[in-house]
Design a protein around this motif. Structure first.
Motif, PDB file in Angstrom:
ATOM      1  N   ALA A  68       0.831  -1.205   0.000  1.00  0.00           N
ATOM      2  CA  ALA A  68       0.000   0.000   0.000  1.00  0.00           C
ATOM      3  C   ALA A  68       0.865   1.255   0.000  1.00  0.00           C
ATOM      4  CB  ALA A  68      -0.916  -0.019   1.217  1.00  0.00           C
ATOM      5  N   GLY A  69       0.233   2.354  -0.337  1.00  0.00           N
ATOM      6  CA  GLY A  69       0.927   3.632  -0.302  1.00  0.00           C
ATOM      7  C   GLY A  69       1.078   4.246  -1.675  1.00  0.00           C
ATOM      8  N   HIS A  70       1.218   5.554  -1.692  1.00  0.00           N
ATOM      9  CA  HIS A  70       1.386   6.300  -2.931  1.00  0.00           C
ATOM     10  C   HIS A  70       2.451   7.356  -2.706  1.00  0.00           C
ATOM     11  CE1 HIS A  70      -2.666   4.583  -3.084  1.00  0.00           C
ATOM     12  NE2 HIS A  70      -2.456   4.481  -4.381  1.00  0.00           N
ATOM     13  N   CYS A  71       3.278   7.584  -3.717  1.00  0.00           N
ATOM     14  CA  CYS A  71       4.436   8.465  -3.557  1.00  0.00           C
ATOM     15  C   CYS A  71       4.208   9.858  -4.111  1.00  0.00           C
ATOM     16  CB  CYS A  71       5.664   7.845  -4.204  1.00  0.00           C
ATOM     17  SG  CYS A  71       5.561   7.749  -6.014  1.00  0.00           S
ATOM     18  N   GLY A  72       3.128  10.064  -4.858  1.00  0.00           N
ATOM     19  CA  GLY A  72       2.843  11.369  -5.413  1.00  0.00           C
ATOM     20  C   GLY A  72       3.607  11.691  -6.686  1.00  0.00           C
ATOM     21  N   ALA A  73       4.485  10.790  -7.106  1.00  0.00           N
ATOM     22  CA  ALA A  73       5.277  11.031  -8.316  1.00  0.00           C
ATOM     23  C   ALA A  73       4.506  10.596  -9.555  1.00  0.00           C
ATOM     24  CB  ALA A  73       6.604  10.285  -8.228  1.00  0.00           C
ATOM     25  N   ILE A  74       5.123  10.752 -10.703  1.00  0.00           N
ATOM     26  CA  ILE A  74       4.528  10.326 -11.968  1.00  0.00           C
ATOM     27  C   ILE A  74       5.273   9.091 -12.436  1.00  0.00           C
ATOM     28  CG2 ILE A  74       4.082  10.989 -14.341  1.00  0.00           C
ATOM     29  CD1 ILE A  74       2.943  13.306 -13.113  1.00  0.00           C
ATOM     30  N   HIS A  75       4.545   8.021 -12.726  1.00  0.00           N
ATOM     31  CA  HIS A  75       5.130   6.762 -13.170  1.00  0.00           C
ATOM     32  C   HIS A  75       4.810   6.511 -14.639  1.00  0.00           C
ATOM     33  CE1 HIS A  75       6.043   5.900  -9.057  1.00  0.00           C
ATOM     34  NE2 HIS A  75       4.782   5.711  -8.695  1.00  0.00           N
ATOM     35  N   ALA A  76       5.695   5.787 -15.296  1.00  0.00           N
ATOM     36  CA  ALA A  76       5.469   5.331 -16.667  1.00  0.00           C
ATOM     37  C   ALA A  76       5.942   3.892 -16.764  1.00  0.00           C
ATOM     38  CB  ALA A  76       6.233   6.201 -17.659  1.00  0.00           C
ATOM     39  N   ASP A  77       5.129   3.036 -17.371  1.00  0.00           N
ATOM     40  CA  ASP A  77       5.519   1.631 -17.506  1.00  0.00           C
ATOM     41  C   ASP A  77       4.787   1.010 -18.686  1.00  0.00           C
ATOM     42  OD1 ASP A  77       6.833  -0.712 -16.988  1.00  0.00           O
ATOM     43  OD2 ASP A  77       6.106  -0.943 -14.938  1.00  0.00           O
ATOM     44  N   TRP A  78       5.261  -0.191 -19.051  1.00  0.00           N
ATOM     45  CA  TRP A  78       4.732  -0.911 -20.214  1.00  0.00           C
ATOM     46  C   TRP A  78       3.815  -2.039 -19.774  1.00  0.00           C
ATOM     47  CZ3 TRP A  78       5.854   1.155 -24.869  1.00  0.00           C
ATOM     48  CH2 TRP A  78       6.962   1.994 -24.959  1.00  0.00           C
ATOM     49  N   PHE A  79       2.665  -2.187 -20.443  1.00  0.00           N
ATOM     50  CA  PHE A  79       1.687  -3.205 -20.071  1.00  0.00           C
ATOM     51  C   PHE A  79       1.191  -3.951 -21.312  1.00  0.00           C
ATOM     52  CE2 PHE A  79       1.575   0.018 -16.807  1.00  0.00           C
ATOM     53  CZ  PHE A  79       1.477  -0.708 -15.619  1.00  0.00           C
ATOM     54  N   VAL A  80       0.912  -5.237 -21.125  1.00  0.00           N
ATOM     55  CA  VAL A  80       0.283  -6.000 -22.203  1.00  0.00           C
ATOM     56  C   VAL A  80      -1.142  -5.460 -22.363  1.00  0.00           C
ATOM     57  CG1 VAL A  80       1.680  -8.054 -21.802  1.00  0.00           C
ATOM     58  CG2 VAL A  80      -0.489  -7.800 -20.574  1.00  0.00           C
ATOM     59  N   PRO A  81      -1.752  -5.604 -23.527  1.00  0.00           N
ATOM     60  CA  PRO A  81      -3.072  -4.995 -23.766  1.00  0.00           C
ATOM     61  C   PRO A  81      -4.118  -5.318 -22.700  1.00  0.00           C
ATOM     62  CG  PRO A  81      -2.162  -5.814 -25.821  1.00  0.00           C
ATOM     63  CD  PRO A  81      -1.223  -6.262 -24.740  1.00  0.00           C
ATOM     64  N   ALA A  82      -4.153  -6.565 -22.222  1.00  0.00           N
ATOM     65  CA  ALA A  82      -5.184  -6.964 -21.264  1.00  0.00           C
ATOM     66  C   ALA A  82      -5.034  -6.269 -19.919  1.00  0.00           C
ATOM     67  CB  ALA A  82      -5.150  -8.482 -21.064  1.00  0.00           C
ATOM     68  N   LEU A  83      -3.841  -5.763 -19.585  1.00  0.00           N
ATOM     69  CA  LEU A  83      -3.613  -5.125 -18.291  1.00  0.00           C
ATOM     70  C   LEU A  83      -3.585  -3.608 -18.382  1.00  0.00           C
ATOM     71  CD1 LEU A  83      -0.912  -7.482 -16.704  1.00  0.00           C
ATOM     72  CD2 LEU A  83      -3.397  -7.510 -16.429  1.00  0.00           C
ATOM     73  N   CYS A  84      -3.876  -3.064 -19.568  1.00  0.00           N
ATOM     74  CA  CYS A  84      -3.961  -1.617 -19.702  1.00  0.00           C
ATOM     75  C   CYS A  84      -5.258  -1.112 -19.068  1.00  0.00           C
ATOM     76  CB  CYS A  84      -3.928  -1.216 -21.184  1.00  0.00           C
ATOM     77  SG  CYS A  84      -2.320  -1.463 -21.985  1.00  0.00           S
ATOM     78  N   LEU A 127       9.070   9.845 -12.780  1.00  0.00           N
ATOM     79  CA  LEU A 127       9.392  11.272 -12.820  1.00  0.00           C
ATOM     80  C   LEU A 127       9.155  11.809 -11.409  1.00  0.00           C
ATOM     81  CD1 LEU A 127       7.500  11.701 -16.083  1.00  0.00           C
ATOM     82  CD2 LEU A 127       9.775  12.666 -15.835  1.00  0.00           C
ATOM     83  N   PRO A 128      10.131  12.409 -10.772  1.00  0.00           N
ATOM     84  CA  PRO A 128       9.990  12.768  -9.363  1.00  0.00           C
ATOM     85  C   PRO A 128       8.911  13.804  -9.062  1.00  0.00           C
ATOM     86  CG  PRO A 128      11.980  13.729 -10.293  1.00  0.00           C
ATOM     87  CD  PRO A 128      11.437  12.779 -11.317  1.00  0.00           C
ATOM     88  N   ARG A 129       8.592  14.681 -10.003  1.00  0.00           N
ATOM     89  CA  ARG A 129       7.603  15.727  -9.707  1.00  0.00           C
ATOM     90  C   ARG A 129       7.068  16.309 -11.006  1.00  0.00           C
ATOM     91  NH1 ARG A 129      10.694  20.476 -10.248  1.00  0.00           N
ATOM     92  NH2 ARG A 129      12.939  20.074 -10.238  1.00  0.00           N
ATOM     93  N   LEU A 130       6.039  17.095 -10.900  1.00  0.00           N
ATOM     94  CA  LEU A 130       5.507  17.792 -12.062  1.00  0.00           C
ATOM     95  C   LEU A 130       6.517  18.818 -12.565  1.00  0.00           C
ATOM     96  CD1 LEU A 130       1.778  18.516 -11.218  1.00  0.00           C
ATOM     97  CD2 LEU A 130       2.645  17.267 -13.187  1.00  0.00           C
ATOM     98  N   PRO A 131       6.496  19.144 -13.841  1.00  0.00           N
ATOM     99  CA  PRO A 131       7.436  20.132 -14.368  1.00  0.00           C
ATOM    100  C   PRO A 131       7.258  21.487 -13.696  1.00  0.00           C
ATOM    101  CG  PRO A 131       5.701  19.659 -15.935  1.00  0.00           C
ATOM    102  CD  PRO A 131       5.589  18.628 -14.870  1.00  0.00           C
ATOM    103  N   THR A 132       8.368  22.162 -13.498  1.00  0.00           N
ATOM    104  CA  THR A 132       8.341  23.469 -12.847  1.00  0.00           C
ATOM    105  C   THR A 132       8.349  24.581 -13.887  1.00  0.00           C
ATOM    106  OG1 THR A 132      10.742  23.432 -12.731  1.00  0.00           O
ATOM    107  CG2 THR A 132       9.539  22.587 -10.827  1.00  0.00           C
ATOM    108  N   GLN A 133       8.260  25.816 -13.419  1.00  0.00           N
ATOM    109  CA  GLN A 133       8.246  26.975 -14.313  1.00  0.00           C
ATOM    110  C   GLN A 133       9.521  27.040 -15.137  1.00  0.00           C
ATOM    111  OE1 GLN A 133       7.537  30.659 -12.323  1.00  0.00           O
ATOM    112  NE2 GLN A 133       8.464  31.895 -13.920  1.00  0.00           N
ATOM    113  N   ARG A 134       9.387  27.428 -16.401  1.00  0.00           N
ATOM    114  CA  ARG A 134      10.543  27.605 -17.276  1.00  0.00           C
ATOM    115  C   ARG A 134      10.777  29.106 -17.420  1.00  0.00           C
ATOM    116  NH1 ARG A 134      11.833  23.695 -21.195  1.00  0.00           N
ATOM    117  NH2 ARG A 134      11.030  21.641 -20.660  1.00  0.00           N
ATOM    118  N   SER A 135      11.814  29.604 -16.740  1.00  0.00           N
ATOM    119  CA  SER A 135      12.051  31.043 -16.758  1.00  0.00           C
ATOM    120  C   SER A 135      12.520  31.519 -18.132  1.00  0.00           C
ATOM    121  CB  SER A 135      13.086  31.409 -15.702  1.00  0.00           C
ATOM    122  OG  SER A 135      14.282  30.679 -15.916  1.00  0.00           O
TER     123      SER A 135
END
Length: 431
Positions: free
Chosen positions: A243-259, A367-375
């Motif tokens: 259990a638990g959530h980290c608040g980050a953004i994850h990306a991973d690969w899944f077979v069609p049936a598990l999407c 990805l550890p966090r959402l993108p920040t401002q681009r000055s």
């Protein structure tokens, strides 16, 4: 014959005679009993076609004792391969010939699949040819399909066991001749899985293949999914077990049936067309601490482009095979057994080959966090930032924009959108 999930392997021994050097080799020793010959292992494990077939001899035959293989009408000459017992991978000597001969049913399956690929390509207007030899004549592709842009896909139907080294050698040979290899298996334990670009189909009767019954790609094709790791997410955290959530953004690969939601399965006809046109492409995802060497898979070109941008790298197909823990040779350091063991079922027990086609995710990327401002350029949003924010904010990418005050990415367009992010809105209301 099988016992408790294991099967007996015949004609194996832990010693052999080297006719070239005139010496006895103990396969259970790390130095093979000859520390002064560091290249000996490479020499004796070379393909029989690349060396003298009479290089390695049964010890019993060499000593003038009975060789059970020779008296049985076979050969006293041997080759070396890796066994599998109790999780160990010992070197064992086996009598020649021991190569697999396809049964009539396997041969019919193989031919039916090859013909179906060629016929499918023809219906789509693609050039296709069966039994195509490489320019150097070292191997022959079962079928080569050429796309409108000149992309060539070499289909290799492999319905029986083939050594990893053979898969690698033939794949490298294909790539050197401008052909992308695509191996087809029907068994989840096939050694070719994750050794090269591959696809697994059902074990279908040849007549069903000829009759064009649906032939689904069960393994080897995946889709990329990106999500925000929050309590409302339907997916688990990639970084925290249980259990638990980290608040980050994850990306991973899944077979069609598990999407999420489940995607339509890919059929072999789809892959014939999409691989030749470049709509589906091979990708190699290195292991990120799972203990595996990495995963080969077919994916959409758009998914591969997004993945490469997310991880900020382009990983080519490996030029040399990474050695997996499962492949490491084990040396038991035993006395040489000089008795010919050909045909004695009970002498050597080998574990069944492990499953290689696994439905689990690959380990993914975070990805550890959402993108920040681009000055420097606050109006430019990269593709990876857009994908990450879209997953995190639960809106389609075209509804994303920048806060009119702080330029933080937010849901700017569409229904229930706003000009300012929650933080700026709170600050403005408090004035």
């Amino acid at each position: 014959m099988s016992v408790s999930g294991r099967f007996y392997v015949r004609e194996m021994a832990n010693g052999v005679w080297h006719t070239g050097y005139g010496l006895e080799i103990n396969l259970s020793l790390p130095d093979l009993g000859h520390p002064g010959r560091p290249d000996l292992l490479r020499e004796i494990t070379a393909k029989v076609s690349d060396r003298d077939a009479h290089l390695l001899e049964c010890l019993a035959h060499h000593d003038g004792r009975e060789c059970l293989s020779e008296t049985g009408g076979k050969s006293p000459w041997m080759f070396i391969r890796r066994g599998r017992v109790g999780g160990r991978r010992p070197l064992v000597a086996s009598h020649l010939p021991i190569t697999h001969k396809a049964t009539p049913a396997e041969s019919a399956q193989h031919k039916a699949t090859k013909d179906r690929i060629v016929e499918t390509a023809g219906r789509y207007g693609l050039d296709a040819e069966a039994e195509v030899p490489m320019a150097n004549r070292r191997s022959v592709s079962d079928a080569v399909v050429t796309g409108p842009g000149g992309l060539r896909i070499g289909w290799e139907i492999q319905y029986h066991h083939l050594s990893p080294s053979s898969v690698h050698r033939r794949s490298v040979n294909a790539v050197e001749h401008g052909i992308t290899p695509l191996w087809v298996a029907k068994d989840r334990t096939a050694s070719l899985i994750d050794r090269a670009p591959w696809a697994r189909v059902d074990d279908m009767p040849w007549k069903d293949i000829v009759d064009r019954k649906e032939m689904v790609i069960r393994g080897g094709y995946r889709h990329l999914e990106v999500w925000k790791c929050v309590p409302s997410s339907e997916r688990h955290c990639l970084l925290r077990e249980g259990a638990g959530h980290c608040g980050a953004i994850h990306a991973d690969w899944f077979v069609p049936a598990l999407c999420l939601p489940e995607k339509k399965p890919v059929r072999i006809e789809d892959l014939v067309l999409q691989s030749a046109t470049g709509e589906s492409v091979p990708v190699y995802v290195p292991s990120r601490g799972s203990g595996r060497a990495g995963r080969h898979m077919w994916v959409s070109a758009a998914d591969r482009a997004l993945w490469e941008e997310i991880v900020n790298e382009k990983t080519p197909l490996p030029a040399v095979p990474a050695e997996e823990d499962d492949d490491v040779i084990t040396f038991a350091e035993q006395e040489v057994d000089r008795t010919c063991r050909a045909g004695e079922d009970s002498w050597f027990i080998s574990d069944a080959r492990p499953l290689r086609d696994l439905d689990q995710p690959t380990g993914g990327f975070t990805l550890p966090r959402l993108p920040t401002q681009r000055s420097s350029d606050p109006t430019r949003i990269t593709r990876v930032e857009r994908a990450a924010a879209s997953a995190a904010l639960g809106c389609p990418p075209w509804e994303l924009g920048l806060c009119a005050s702080c330029t933080q990415m937010m849901r700017r367009y569409g229904r229930n959108a706003a000009m300012y992010c929650n933080v700026c809105r709170t600050a403005l209301n408090g004035r």
